[in-house]
Design a protein around this motif. Structure first.
Motif, PDB file in Angstrom:
ATOM      1  N   ASP A 145      40.025  50.367  40.554  1.00  0.00           N
ATOM      2  CA  ASP A 145      39.864  49.395  39.481  1.00  0.00           C
ATOM      3  C   ASP A 145      40.947  48.334  39.559  1.00  0.00           C
ATOM      4  O   ASP A 145      42.032  48.570  40.090  1.00  0.00           O
ATOM      5  CB  ASP A 145      39.956  50.074  38.111  1.00  0.00           C
ATOM      6  N   GLN A 171      44.950  36.453  38.117  1.00  0.00           N
ATOM      7  CA  GLN A 171      44.890  37.187  36.855  1.00  0.00           C
ATOM      8  C   GLN A 171      45.708  36.462  35.795  1.00  0.00           C
ATOM      9  O   GLN A 171      45.323  36.412  34.632  1.00  0.00           O
ATOM     10  CB  GLN A 171      45.377  38.621  37.032  1.00  0.00           C
ATOM     11  N   HIS A 207      38.716  43.321  35.720  1.00  0.00           N
ATOM     12  CA  HIS A 207      37.392  43.918  35.542  1.00  0.00           C
ATOM     13  C   HIS A 207      36.675  44.118  36.874  1.00  0.00           C
ATOM     14  O   HIS A 207      35.456  44.250  36.914  1.00  0.00           O
ATOM     15  CB  HIS A 207      36.543  43.069  34.598  1.00  0.00           C
ATOM     16  N   THR A 208      37.446  44.105  37.942  1.00  0.00           N
ATOM     17  CA  THR A 208      36.912  44.246  39.293  1.00  0.00           C
ATOM     18  C   THR A 208      36.985  45.696  39.740  1.00  0.00           C
ATOM     19  O   THR A 208      37.917  46.416  39.390  1.00  0.00           O
ATOM     20  CB  THR A 208      37.732  43.378  40.273  1.00  0.00           C
ATOM     21  N   ARG A 209      36.026  46.098  40.526  1.00  0.00           N
ATOM     22  CA  ARG A 209      36.082  47.384  41.227  1.00  0.00           C
ATOM     23  C   ARG A 209      35.887  47.112  42.699  1.00  0.00           C
ATOM     24  O   ARG A 209      34.975  46.391  43.076  1.00  0.00           O
ATOM     25  CB  ARG A 209      35.010  48.341  40.741  1.00  0.00           C
ATOM     26  N   TYR A 230      43.582  33.878  34.178  1.00  0.00           N
ATOM     27  CA  TYR A 230      42.636  34.490  33.233  1.00  0.00           C
ATOM     28  C   TYR A 230      43.353  34.927  31.955  1.00  0.00           C
ATOM     29  O   TYR A 230      42.819  34.776  30.862  1.00  0.00           O
ATOM     30  CB  TYR A 230      41.927  35.681  33.868  1.00  0.00           C
ATOM     31  N   ASP A 257      34.193  37.145  35.899  1.00  0.00           N
ATOM     32  CA  ASP A 257      35.111  37.752  34.940  1.00  0.00           C
ATOM     33  C   ASP A 257      36.479  37.963  35.586  1.00  0.00           C
ATOM     34  O   ASP A 257      36.641  37.858  36.803  1.00  0.00           O
ATOM     35  CB  ASP A 257      34.534  39.090  34.448  1.00  0.00           C
TER      36      ASP A 257
END
Length: 132
Positions: free
Chosen positions: A72, A8, A59-61, A11, A55
């Motif tokens: 989330d 993360q 933005h992951t589930r 990103y 992404d």
């Protein structure tokens, strides 16, 4: 399938929030140029089937258990998450490994390069192809 990983923090740095990362805008520009060149070479050789970036982990589930539990965001138990993939069709597993080894040449801060990795995994069409 060649799988690449990021965190993360990586990103966040790409989005202009470098925080405590060693990434600079110049690193990301060089990485983008490297990836475009690699993808072009794989297209020209006829080995590239598909490639995609994913992404950010936020933005992951994740869906798990019964009844299904949906959470989330990034996975709490890991730092690196799947960042993107290449599906290549080539002569052998060794050739796919050679392609993945090129990712080690991707421009990045030295401390990122030192811990970067990619996985190479065959794609199977059915359970009969699993080999066990």
């Amino acid at each position: 399938m060649i799988l690449s990983y990021a965190s993360q923090r990586d990103y966040d740095a790409m989005a202009g929030n470098p925080g405590e990362t060693p990434w600079t805008p110049e690193h990301f520009a060089a990485m983008g140029e490297f990836m475009a060149k690699l993808n072009s070479e794989l297209e020209e050789s006829g080995e590239l089937v598909e490639t995609r970036a994913l992404d950010a982990p936020v933005h992951t589930r994740r869906i798990s258990g019964l009844p299904a539990l949906v959470t989330d965001g990034p996975y709490a138990e890991t730092q690196e998450v799947l960042a993107g993939y290449w599906i290549v069709e080539c002569d052998s597993f060794d050739r796919a490994t050679q392609i993945a080894q090129k990712l080690a040449e991707c421009p990045a801060p030295p401390e990122v390069q030192a811990s970067a990795f990619a996985d190479v995994r065959p794609i199977v069409d059915s359970s009969a192809d699993l080999g066990f």
